[in-house]
Design an enzyme around this catalytic site. Structure first.
Site, short mmCIF file in Angstrom:
data_model
loop_
_atom_site.label_atom_id
_atom_site.label_comp_id
_atom_site.label_asym_id
_atom_site.label_seq_id
_atom_site.Cartn_x
_atom_site.Cartn_y
_atom_site.Cartn_z
N GLU A 54 1.72 12.12 3.85
CA GLU A 54 1.30 10.87 3.27
C GLU A 54 2.47 9.91 3.78
O GLU A 54 2.29 8.76 3.81
CB GLU A 54 1.23 11.11 1.50
CG GLU A 54 0.16 11.43 1.28
CD GLU A 54 -1.21 10.78 1.31
OE1 GLU A 54 -1.32 10.31 2.48
OE2 GLU A 54 -1.90 10.59 0.29
N THR A 73 -3.12 1.24 3.45
CA THR A 73 -2.51 1.64 2.37
C THR A 73 -1.17 1.02 2.49
O THR A 73 -0.51 0.34 1.48
CB THR A 73 -2.23 3.16 2.11
OG1 THR A 73 -3.97 3.59 2.09
CG2 THR A 73 -1.71 3.45 1.15
N1 HSE Z 1 -1.49 5.47 -5.15
C1 HSE Z 1 -1.64 5.21 -3.71
C2 HSE Z 1 -2.01 3.83 -3.79
C3 HSE Z 1 -2.94 5.55 -3.36
O1 HSE Z 1 -2.49 3.15 -4.42
O2 HSE Z 1 -1.20 2.92 -2.77
C4 HSE Z 1 -3.31 5.41 -1.99
O3 HSE Z 1 -4.62 5.96 -1.54
#
Ligand code: HSE
Length: 308
Positions: A128, A180
């Site tokens: 991630e 993201t």
């Molecule tokens: N919690 C993360 C965000 C998830 O919202 O940026 C990304 O899939």
């Protein structure tokens, strides 16, 4: 040498109000991964999908996870991984988490299950980090544990598996790009105390609703006063989709992860299908290609298809 084949599901992170701490596994879409333990120490990654993701281990989400595991355990073996990705990267449905969690679980199976679930989450978070610059575990945890999970803390890793209410999830993935990393960068660094209080109430209400199987409480708690107002501007027709879903009878929903996918929870499959049709027609009308998925909450997460 030994090999294992996995079905690695999509995940919906945040669950509206639980930014970076709540997530759930669904059944569709899912990636297929095949991992082999090799005599030589190389990490070899191959993609059979058409997304053109980098295959050099240090640039690949699964690759960095395997390198970390290899280093931590001082392994003389390597891994060969074949990934058939069906969860589109950048969909907001946990595509990078699937590669990362699949790599961690697959390696652990090949090594005789020597790592705990918390350790698997710890190693998967390096994937991630490569994908979005941040080690968030809200997609990884439900992929590894199944069902709905609460990331009580990601450092040290402390995951609380919650109940899996008998609900249907409708998710639409409109084909617009939302990275993201970009969707995180636009967020405010400071929030108002009054907003934090409202958000804490919603998160606590949602967790209580999930544990008590109280669908009314779940619905009332699916509110996000901090992230959604900012991110929703990146998603065409977000407000229309949400309003129409609630009118049709959805319990609630919002942005899936960092978007652009949007998800809704319903008590009945028939309603979840109706919402799927509505979502599709909203995007068809403005000529945005879209994929719609209807699925139950996936209580088991990653599944072994076969191993030998
Ligand atoms: N919690 C993360 C965000 C998830 O919202 O940026 C990304 O899939």
């Amino acid at each position: 040498m030994k090999k294992v084949r996995l079905k690695v599901p999509a995940t919906v992170a945040n669950l509206v109000c639980g930014f970076d701490i709540l997530g759930m596994a669904i059944h569709e879409p899912y990636d297929e991964m095949e991992l082999r333990l090799t005599e030589s120490p190389e990490i070899i990654i191959k993609h059979t999908d058409k997304f053109g993701l980098p295959e050099k281990p240090l640039q690949n989400v699964a690759g960095v996870v395997l390198l970390k595991i290899q280093e931590h355990l001082h392994l003389k073996n390597g891994f060969e991984v074949v990934i058939n990705k069906k969860i589109k990267p950048g969909s907001g449905l946990g595509s990078s988490a699937a590669s990362a969690a699949g790599a961690a679980i697959g390696a652990n199976i090949l090594l005789g299950n020597i790592l705990s679930k918390e350790e698997l989450v710890y190693f998967a978070m390096f994937g991630e980090e490569l994908a979005s610059d941040v080690k968030h575990a809200d997609n990884i945890a439900p992929c590894i544990y199944g069902g709905i999970t609460l990331v009580k803390s990601s450092n040290p890793v402390d995951i609380i598996p919650l109940s899996s209410p008998d609900l249907f999830v409708t998710a639409v993935h409109p084909q617009v790009e939302v990275k993201t990393s970009d969707a995180r960068q636009i967020l405010k660094k400071n929030i108002l105390l009054k907003d934090a209080i409202e958000q804490w109430g919603n998160i606590a209400g949602l967790v209580a609703g999930i544990q008590k199987n109280d669908f009314g409480l779940i619905g009332r708690s699916l509110n996000d006063v901090i992230i959604e107002p900012i991110r929703s501007i990146l998603i065409p027709k977000f407000n229309e989709i949400k309003e129409k879903s609630l009118e049709l009878g959805a319990l609630g929903g919002g942005i899936s992860g960092s978007g652009p996918s949007v998800f809704m929870l319903s008590e009945k499959e028939e309603l979840a299908q109706k919402i799927a049709e509505m979502m599709k027609s909203v995007y068809d009308e403005i000529d945005i290609d879209n994929y719609v998925y209807v699925s139950k909450i996936n209580p088991s997460g990653i599944k072994i298809i076969d191993e030998d």
